[in-house]
Design an enzyme around this catalytic site. Structure first.
Site, PDB file in Angstrom:
ATOM      1  N   HIS A  18      27.057  38.147  41.332  1.00 31.28           N
ATOM      2  CA  HIS A  18      26.755  38.053  42.767  1.00 31.28           C
ATOM      3  C   HIS A  18      25.258  38.288  43.013  1.00 31.28           C
ATOM      4  CE1 HIS A  18      31.127  39.572  43.353  1.00 31.28           C
ATOM      5  NE2 HIS A  18      31.122  38.332  43.793  1.00 31.28           N
ATOM      6  N   LYS A  42      45.144  42.329  52.430  1.00 38.03           N
ATOM      7  CA  LYS A  42      44.749  42.383  51.021  1.00 38.03           C
ATOM      8  C   LYS A  42      44.551  43.827  50.571  1.00 38.03           C
ATOM      9  CE  LYS A  42      41.409  39.580  48.470  1.00 38.03           C
ATOM     10  NZ  LYS A  42      40.305  38.624  48.612  1.00 38.03           N
ATOM     11  N   ARG A  91      31.343  28.759  39.496  1.00 34.40           N
ATOM     12  CA  ARG A  91      31.335  29.112  38.076  1.00 34.40           C
ATOM     13  C   ARG A  91      31.989  28.055  37.221  1.00 34.40           C
ATOM     14  NH1 ARG A  91      33.854  34.768  39.726  1.00 34.40           N
ATOM     15  NH2 ARG A  91      34.656  33.271  41.231  1.00 34.40           N
ATOM     16  N   SER A 129      34.810  39.535  39.819  1.00 41.14           N
ATOM     17  CA  SER A 129      35.259  40.868  40.271  1.00 41.14           C
ATOM     18  C   SER A 129      36.671  41.130  39.761  1.00 41.14           C
ATOM     19  CB  SER A 129      35.238  40.954  41.802  1.00 41.14           C
ATOM     20  OG  SER A 129      33.926  40.835  42.279  1.00 41.14           O
TER      21      SER A 129
END
Ligand code: ADP
Length: 163
Positions: A18, A42, A91, A129
């Site tokens: 990040h 979440k 990515r 993450s």
């Protein structure tokens, strides 16, 4: 006109992937707001205060970076703070497939809001993450993937799901 971008994410926790993305984006914008999107459905490993504190510490030397958080739609948050751009990282092709649809939706909901994608550097493209959380939950050493300001030592004892 001031070019403001929002970099939205969970940052649970922020990784060196990040940070690299934000630093590479700085020449493109006048201001980059790294913002934690809060989704009450979440479960996060680290609570909001902790994640915000890390963002502040990591970017304290970067005058063009601000830190924020929001509930609700990213596109609405961007509009509220006058940002015409979102920043996202790619990515791999799974990121692309997911991000493509979201960016098209955000362009409509955000009335012309543009998502700017930066391809991850090879050195960071394996870092997420999610993987970092798995390492922490398994009592492994996640420090190679984390900015030096992020100390996660207590997470294992605290349990895996806190909001
Ligand atoms: P979310 O909870 O929305 O998945 P994340 O905090 O995981 O948010 O990630 C936010 C953004 O950072 C996403 O655009 C993601 O592609 C990007 N990102 C995450 N890890 C990396 C990395 N290693 N290199 C480049 N971009 C990354």
């Amino acid at each position: 006109m001031t070019k403001i971008a929002v970099f939205p994410g969970s940052f649970d926790p922020i990784t060196i992937g990040h940070v690299d993305l934000v630093k590479r984006s700085l020449p493109l914008f006048d201001k980059v707001v790294v913002a934690i999107g809060v989704n009450n459905q979440k479960n996060y490993l680290f609570n909001l205060e902790e994640r915000l504190q890390w963002l502040h510490e990591v970017f304290q030397e970067e005058p063009k970076v601000e830190v924020g958080h929001f509930t609700g739609l990213t596109a609405h948050y961007a509009q509220q703070i006058g940002a015409r751009y979102l920043l996202r990282g790619l990515r791999n092709s799974s990121d692309f497939d997911y991000e493509k649809t979201i960016s098209q939706l955000n362009n409509i909901v955000g009335e012309g809001l543009e998502t700017i994608f930066l391809i991850s550097q090879p050195a960071y493209s394996h870092i997420s993450s999610t993987i970092v959380r798995e390492i922490i939950k398994g009592s492994g050493d996640a420090s190679p993937f984390l900015p030096e300001q992020v100390k996660v030592g207590g997470a294992v004892e605290r349990g895996e799901s806190r909001v």
